[in-house]
Design an enzyme around this catalytic site. Structure first.
Site, mmCIF file in Angstrom:
data_model
loop_
_atom_site.group_PDB
_atom_site.id
_atom_site.type_symbol
_atom_site.label_atom_id
_atom_site.label_comp_id
_atom_site.label_asym_id
_atom_site.label_seq_id
_atom_site.Cartn_x
_atom_site.Cartn_y
_atom_site.Cartn_z
ATOM 1 N N CYS A 134 51.066 0.477 48.559
ATOM 2 C CA CYS A 134 52.431 0.896 48.216
ATOM 3 C C CYS A 134 52.432 2.428 48.115
ATOM 4 C CB CYS A 134 52.847 0.283 46.881
ATOM 5 S SG CYS A 134 51.767 0.796 45.527
ATOM 6 N N HIS A 160 42.878 -0.442 41.789
ATOM 7 C CA HIS A 160 41.964 -1.577 41.669
ATOM 8 C C HIS A 160 41.513 -2.081 43.038
ATOM 9 C CE1 HIS A 160 43.285 -2.574 37.300
ATOM 10 N NE2 HIS A 160 42.230 -1.790 37.330
ATOM 11 N N HIS A 190 45.251 -4.822 30.412
ATOM 12 C CA HIS A 190 45.442 -4.216 31.739
ATOM 13 C C HIS A 190 45.669 -2.722 31.510
ATOM 14 C CE1 HIS A 190 47.343 -3.007 35.519
ATOM 15 N NE2 HIS A 190 46.746 -4.054 36.054
ATOM 16 N N GLU A 247 47.470 -0.487 32.823
ATOM 17 C CA GLU A 247 48.868 -0.031 32.779
ATOM 18 C C GLU A 247 49.495 -0.325 31.416
ATOM 19 O OE1 GLU A 247 53.219 -1.098 34.481
ATOM 20 O OE2 GLU A 247 51.591 -1.392 35.923
ATOM 21 N N THR A 271 54.715 -3.139 35.603
ATOM 22 C CA THR A 271 55.377 -3.068 36.920
ATOM 23 C C THR A 271 54.866 -4.110 37.912
ATOM 24 O OG1 THR A 271 53.778 -1.452 37.742
ATOM 25 C CG2 THR A 271 55.795 -0.579 36.705
ATOM 26 N N ASN A 314 48.636 -7.183 40.711
ATOM 27 C CA ASN A 314 49.650 -7.575 41.710
ATOM 28 C C ASN A 314 49.088 -8.542 42.746
ATOM 29 O OD1 ASN A 314 49.335 -6.034 44.483
ATOM 30 N ND2 ASN A 314 48.737 -4.578 42.897
ATOM 31 N N SER A 339 47.110 -2.502 46.312
ATOM 32 C CA SER A 339 45.994 -1.545 46.273
ATOM 33 C C SER A 339 44.932 -1.850 47.338
ATOM 34 C CB SER A 339 45.368 -1.518 44.875
ATOM 35 O OG SER A 339 45.189 -2.824 44.383
#
Length: 317
Positions: A17, A46, A129, A131, A170, A230, A277
């Site tokens: 992304c 990651h 995590h 984030e 996110t 993700n 990622s």
């Protein structure tokens, strides 16, 4: 022996992304500007292949700021960091460069805004995590509560129900998050949320592509690391939408193991995607491996076009 036919649906969009792309470029440009080594707190994204390729050109990955020498630049990963981490680098008078994804920064800014308005923040996300750790570290810890499940949403206690807000990690599953938010909004009608949803466009698009492929495929393969939120969500979304087999492929060995156990007597439909990622090189390696074993009919499965770009920090432009 004749090779078996398979239809391989290739999800688009997939892979890197804009936030990951920017973070990787930040490491590359920092090395160009300051020479090597440069230090990166935590994996920049990651993915082991990405981390290893950056290590080869002079990036050194450390867990904490104090593991890096004060006279070399330190880069903060795409997942974002707590304010205490930035403060530590400033106290050590280090050159620090923030590779936090701008969409994560948006969540940080919202969290701080709610705190400044006296609201308690319910953060929907996964414990530990990076984030989530970074977002929770934007405000004093007593002002934020982590909500991981629907049960957490049903049971959370808040002293002033007219002074609460929510934010989300996110990279969550859209469907799971919607269920949690529905509970929070019904329990706390005054809860304040972001002006636009926190779940990032890339997470949304990759999940939408998988949902769409799930209608066509018997198997969905997801290239991504085992610690990539993700990528793990893509596997869950595939199964939730009726795919018989959905498998995370973190490396070639896992693919080889999968192919060794793979038997199908009819032409199977396989979907292939990659987490945000995972680099495109891994997708192409996987396709070439499949072509060795099977007669592959490659079908592009595009659900939307992505043209998002994020600027590099001013220091590197």
């Amino acid at each position: 022996m004749k090779k078996q036919n398979i239809n391989l649906y290739l999800a688009s969009p997939r892979g890197f992304c804009a936030g990951v792309d920017r973070a990787v470029k930040i490491v590359e440009e920092t090395i160009k500007k300051f020479g090597s080594p440069v230090y990166v707190r935590h994996e920049i994204v990651h993915n082991k292949d990405v981390v290893n390729s950056l290590a080869k050109i002079g990036a050194v990955f450390v867990e904490e700021v104090n593991e890096a020498p004060v006279d070399r630049p330190i880069i903060f990963s795409a997942h974002g960091v707590a304010k205490s981490v930035i403060n530590e680098a400033n106290q050590r008078k280090m050159i620090s460069i923030d590779a936090t994804c701008p969409l994560v920064t948006k969540v940080h800014n919202e969290t701080v805004r709610h705190y400044n308005l006296g609201r308690h923040i319910l953060l929907v996300g996964h414990k530990n995590h990076p984030e989530v750790t970074g977002t929770m570290g934007q405000v004093p810890k007593e002002f934020v509560t982590l909500i991981e499940t629907e049960a957490d949403a049903l049971n959370v206690k808040v002293s002033e129900t007219n002074k609460i807000a929510y934010a989300t990690q996110t990279t969550l599953s859209l469907d799971d998050t919607a269920a949690i938010l529905k509970i929070l909004k019904s329990r706390f009608p005054d809860i304040k949320g972001p002006n636009s949803e926190d779940i990032c466009y890339a997470t949304t698009n990759r999940q939408t592509a998988v949902k769409s492929m799930a209608k066509l495929c018997d198997i969905i393969l997801v290239i991504g690391a085992q610690n990539s939120s993700n990528s793990l969500r893509l596997v869950e979304v595939a199964i939730a939408h009726g795919v018989k087999v959905a498998k995370l492929i973190p490396d070639i060995e896992t693919l080889e193991e999968f192919l060794n156990t793979f038997e199908a007597h009819t032409t199977p439909n396989i979907g292939l995607t990659a987490g945000a990622s995972a680099p495109e090189t891994l997708v192409q390696v996987l396709i070439s491996k499949l072509k060795k074993n099977f007669e592959v009919n490659l079908l592009d499965h595009e659900v939307t076009k992505e043209n998002v770009k994020f600027n590099l920090p001013k220091m590197l432009r």
